[in-house]
Design a protein around this motif. Structure first.
Motif, PDB file in Angstrom:
ATOM      1  N   ASP A   1      -6.298  -1.166   4.806  1.00  0.00           N
ATOM      2  CA  ASP A   1      -5.948  -2.153   3.783  1.00  0.00           C
ATOM      3  C   ASP A   1      -4.635  -1.855   3.065  1.00  0.00           C
ATOM      4  O   ASP A   1      -3.993  -2.765   2.547  1.00  0.00           O
ATOM      5  CB  ASP A   1      -7.068  -2.237   2.731  1.00  0.00           C
ATOM      6  CG  ASP A   1      -8.362  -2.794   3.313  1.00  0.00           C
ATOM      7  OD1 ASP A   1      -8.286  -3.698   4.162  1.00  0.00           O
ATOM      8  OD2 ASP A   1      -9.436  -2.328   2.909  1.00  0.00           O
ATOM      9  N   VAL A   2      -4.246  -0.585   2.996  1.00  0.00           N
ATOM     10  CA  VAL A   2      -3.047  -0.180   2.258  1.00  0.00           C
ATOM     11  C   VAL A   2      -2.002   0.291   3.264  1.00  0.00           C
ATOM     12  O   VAL A   2      -2.241   1.223   4.030  1.00  0.00           O
ATOM     13  CB  VAL A   2      -3.360   0.939   1.247  1.00  0.00           C
ATOM     14  CG1 VAL A   2      -2.088   1.389   0.540  1.00  0.00           C
ATOM     15  CG2 VAL A   2      -4.405   0.474   0.241  1.00  0.00           C
ATOM     16  N   TRP A   3      -0.842  -0.362   3.235  1.00  0.00           N
ATOM     17  CA  TRP A   3       0.192  -0.049   4.228  1.00  0.00           C
ATOM     18  C   TRP A   3       1.517   0.310   3.562  1.00  0.00           C
ATOM     19  O   TRP A   3       2.017  -0.420   2.699  1.00  0.00           O
ATOM     20  CB  TRP A   3       0.431  -1.237   5.160  1.00  0.00           C
ATOM     21  CG  TRP A   3      -0.616  -1.381   6.214  1.00  0.00           C
ATOM     22  CD1 TRP A   3      -1.712  -2.197   6.173  1.00  0.00           C
ATOM     23  CD2 TRP A   3      -0.675  -0.685   7.455  1.00  0.00           C
ATOM     24  NE1 TRP A   3      -2.450  -2.051   7.318  1.00  0.00           N
ATOM     25  CE2 TRP A   3      -1.840  -1.129   8.134  1.00  0.00           C
ATOM     26  CE3 TRP A   3       0.143   0.267   8.065  1.00  0.00           C
ATOM     27  CZ2 TRP A   3      -2.206  -0.660   9.384  1.00  0.00           C
ATOM     28  CZ3 TRP A   3      -0.223   0.747   9.322  1.00  0.00           C
ATOM     29  CH2 TRP A   3      -1.375   0.293   9.971  1.00  0.00           C
ATOM     30  N   ALA A   4       2.075   1.423   3.989  1.00  0.00           N
ATOM     31  CA  ALA A   4       3.461   1.764   3.677  1.00  0.00           C
ATOM     32  C   ALA A   4       4.314   1.401   4.883  1.00  0.00           C
ATOM     33  O   ALA A   4       3.838   1.390   6.018  1.00  0.00           O
ATOM     34  CB  ALA A   4       3.582   3.253   3.371  1.00  0.00           C
ATOM     35  N   VAL A   5       5.573   1.114   4.634  1.00  0.00           N
ATOM     36  CA  VAL A   5       6.534   0.923   5.715  1.00  0.00           C
ATOM     37  C   VAL A   5       7.631   1.949   5.523  1.00  0.00           C
ATOM     38  O   VAL A   5       7.999   2.291   4.395  1.00  0.00           O
ATOM     39  CB  VAL A   5       7.103  -0.520   5.727  1.00  0.00           C
ATOM     40  CG1 VAL A   5       7.905  -0.825   4.475  1.00  0.00           C
ATOM     41  CG2 VAL A   5       7.949  -0.765   6.974  1.00  0.00           C
TER      42      VAL A   5
ATOM     43  N   SER B   1      -9.281   5.818   8.209  1.00  0.00           N
ATOM     44  CA  SER B   1      -8.043   5.815   7.435  1.00  0.00           C
ATOM     45  C   SER B   1      -8.120   4.832   6.270  1.00  0.00           C
ATOM     46  O   SER B   1      -8.554   3.694   6.429  1.00  0.00           O
ATOM     47  CB  SER B   1      -6.857   5.419   8.314  1.00  0.00           C
ATOM     48  OG  SER B   1      -6.523   6.433   9.213  1.00  0.00           O
ATOM     49  N   GLU B   2      -7.656   5.280   5.105  1.00  0.00           N
ATOM     50  CA  GLU B   2      -7.526   4.389   3.957  1.00  0.00           C
ATOM     51  C   GLU B   2      -6.124   3.815   3.847  1.00  0.00           C
ATOM     52  O   GLU B   2      -5.907   2.799   3.184  1.00  0.00           O
ATOM     53  CB  GLU B   2      -7.865   5.134   2.667  1.00  0.00           C
ATOM     54  CG  GLU B   2      -9.302   5.567   2.533  1.00  0.00           C
ATOM     55  CD  GLU B   2      -9.552   6.185   1.175  1.00  0.00           C
ATOM     56  OE1 GLU B   2      -9.738   5.418   0.208  1.00  0.00           O
ATOM     57  OE2 GLU B   2      -9.564   7.421   1.086  1.00  0.00           O
ATOM     58  N   VAL B   3      -5.171   4.483   4.470  1.00  0.00           N
ATOM     59  CA  VAL B   3      -3.775   4.073   4.346  1.00  0.00           C
ATOM     60  C   VAL B   3      -3.082   4.180   5.693  1.00  0.00           C
ATOM     61  O   VAL B   3      -3.449   5.026   6.525  1.00  0.00           O
ATOM     62  CB  VAL B   3      -3.044   4.940   3.283  1.00  0.00           C
ATOM     63  CG1 VAL B   3      -3.041   6.400   3.677  1.00  0.00           C
ATOM     64  CG2 VAL B   3      -1.614   4.449   3.040  1.00  0.00           C
ATOM     65  N   GLY B   4      -2.106   3.311   5.921  1.00  0.00           N
ATOM     66  CA  GLY B   4      -1.346   3.332   7.164  1.00  0.00           C
ATOM     67  C   GLY B   4       0.143   3.366   6.883  1.00  0.00           C
ATOM     68  O   GLY B   4       0.597   3.030   5.786  1.00  0.00           O
ATOM     69  N   LEU B   5       0.903   3.774   7.885  1.00  0.00           N
ATOM     70  CA  LEU B   5       2.358   3.810   7.812  1.00  0.00           C
ATOM     71  C   LEU B   5       2.943   3.159   9.051  1.00  0.00           C
ATOM     72  O   LEU B   5       2.690   3.613  10.165  1.00  0.00           O
ATOM     73  CB  LEU B   5       2.860   5.251   7.700  1.00  0.00           C
ATOM     74  CG  LEU B   5       4.382   5.470   7.855  1.00  0.00           C
ATOM     75  CD1 LEU B   5       5.149   4.806   6.708  1.00  0.00           C
ATOM     76  CD2 LEU B   5       4.710   6.955   7.950  1.00  0.00           C
ATOM     77  N   VAL B   6       3.693   2.091   8.855  1.00  0.00           N
ATOM     78  CA  VAL B   6       4.498   1.517   9.933  1.00  0.00           C
ATOM     79  C   VAL B   6       5.862   2.192   9.868  1.00  0.00           C
ATOM     80  O   VAL B   6       6.551   2.095   8.845  1.00  0.00           O
ATOM     81  CB  VAL B   6       4.638  -0.010   9.783  1.00  0.00           C
ATOM     82  CG1 VAL B   6       5.662  -0.548  10.774  1.00  0.00           C
ATOM     83  CG2 VAL B   6       3.290  -0.694   9.983  1.00  0.00           C
ATOM     84  N   PHE B   7       6.250   2.879  10.949  1.00  0.00           N
ATOM     85  CA  PHE B   7       7.477   3.672  10.935  1.00  0.00           C
ATOM     86  C   PHE B   7       8.455   3.139  11.975  1.00  0.00           C
ATOM     87  O   PHE B   7       8.114   2.985  13.151  1.00  0.00           O
ATOM     88  CB  PHE B   7       7.174   5.136  11.224  1.00  0.00           C
ATOM     89  CG  PHE B   7       8.336   6.055  10.982  1.00  0.00           C
ATOM     90  CD1 PHE B   7       8.573   6.577   9.723  1.00  0.00           C
ATOM     91  CD2 PHE B   7       9.208   6.375  12.010  1.00  0.00           C
ATOM     92  CE1 PHE B   7       9.653   7.406   9.484  1.00  0.00           C
ATOM     93  CE2 PHE B   7      10.296   7.201  11.794  1.00  0.00           C
ATOM     94  CZ  PHE B   7      10.528   7.718  10.518  1.00  0.00           C
ATOM     95  N   ILE B   8       9.701   2.876  11.533  1.00  0.00           N
ATOM     96  CA  ILE B   8      10.714   2.268  12.387  1.00  0.00           C
ATOM     97  C   ILE B   8      11.744   3.324  12.793  1.00  0.00           C
ATOM     98  O   ILE B   8      12.375   3.951  11.937  1.00  0.00           O
ATOM     99  CB  ILE B   8      11.409   1.102  11.660  1.00  0.00           C
ATOM    100  CG1 ILE B   8      10.355   0.089  11.176  1.00  0.00           C
ATOM    101  CG2 ILE B   8      12.419   0.419  12.575  1.00  0.00           C
ATOM    102  CD1 ILE B   8      10.913  -0.991  10.262  1.00  0.00           C
TER     103      ILE B   8
END
Length: 229
Positions: free
Chosen positions: A111-115, A52-59
């Motif tokens: 390294d790249v994270w969206a929330v 994965s190059e990007v991740g998503l923390v989802f609430i």
């Protein structure tokens, strides 16, 4: 009196929690394109081939089982995004003081994270957004001002949402950067953004679960590609 208030509040947070529907959740458990880990940081959906190059923390939204979001988010993981679905303290995001790094630690190689988040979870995501690289809102809007943040934002609304109505989302538009992408999904209700059944006060969806999942995946994939370009 104080003890009664505390006990009453704790009891309220545990009563009426909306459970994940079994059939959509089963599609996640059977999906060989994913690895699903019930980790300390949350429920982690990752592409089976890694990388994965990007991740998503989802609430999650208020009093919604975190597993209720696994099916609608699995398309992101299939397409290369590591997703961490948090477990808010007391089932309410506002009672959870943890910072973003408490969840991104589930995938330190990213390294790249969206929330992001749904409903009340999205309001909390806005508060964590200054520490992230992007923001994703499902049927939600910010209470804090991010208009000068230059943060990439994808905000998804439902035309049939009776709770976070398109009008409420439009009214909070000025709290987002000027280039934020706002999309209204035709036929989607508030509960269309998870798989936990009907919700009191909501509208009636006219979009199927399959169509909803596909549309959210399409819009999300395009957004994640844009923040990596």
């Amino acid at each position: 009196m104080l003890v009664l208030v505390v006990v009453g509040t704790l009891a309220w947070t545990q009563i009426g929690v909306m459970s994940a529907e079994p059939e959509p959740l089963e599609t996640v458990r059977e999906n060989t394109a994913l690895t699903v880990t019930d980790a300390e940081e949350g429920i982690v959906l990752a592409p089976a081939d890694g990388g994965s190059e990007v991740g998503l923390v989802f609430i999650p939204g208020a009093k919604v089982d975190p597993w209720a979001y696994a099916a609608i988010l699995q398309g992101f993981a299939e397409d290369g995004v590591t997703v961490v679905i948090t477990r808010p303290w007391l089932n309410l995001a506002f009672f959870d003081p943890r910072g973003l790094d408490a969840f991104t630690s589930a995938a330190p190689e990213v390294d790249v994270w969206a929330v992001g988040g749904h409903s009340l979870g999205g309001v909390r995501a806005c508060q964590l957004a200054p520490d992230a690289d992007a923001l994703v809102l499902f049927a939600s809007y910010c209470a804090n001002d991010l208009s000068d943040s230059r943060l990439p934002v994808l905000s998804l609304a439902g035309s049939e949402d009776g709770l976070s109505t398109p009008e409420k989302i439009a009214d909070a538009r000025d709290l987002l950067p000027s280039d934020a992408e706002l999309v209204e999904i035709a036929g989607a209700s508030h509960a269309s953004f998870g798989d936990y059944g009907p919700q009191s006060g909501d509208g009636t969806p006219t979009i199927s679960t399959t169509e909803m999942h596909a549309e959210v995946t399409r819009l999300g994939d395009s957004f994640f590609a844009s923040i990596l370009s």
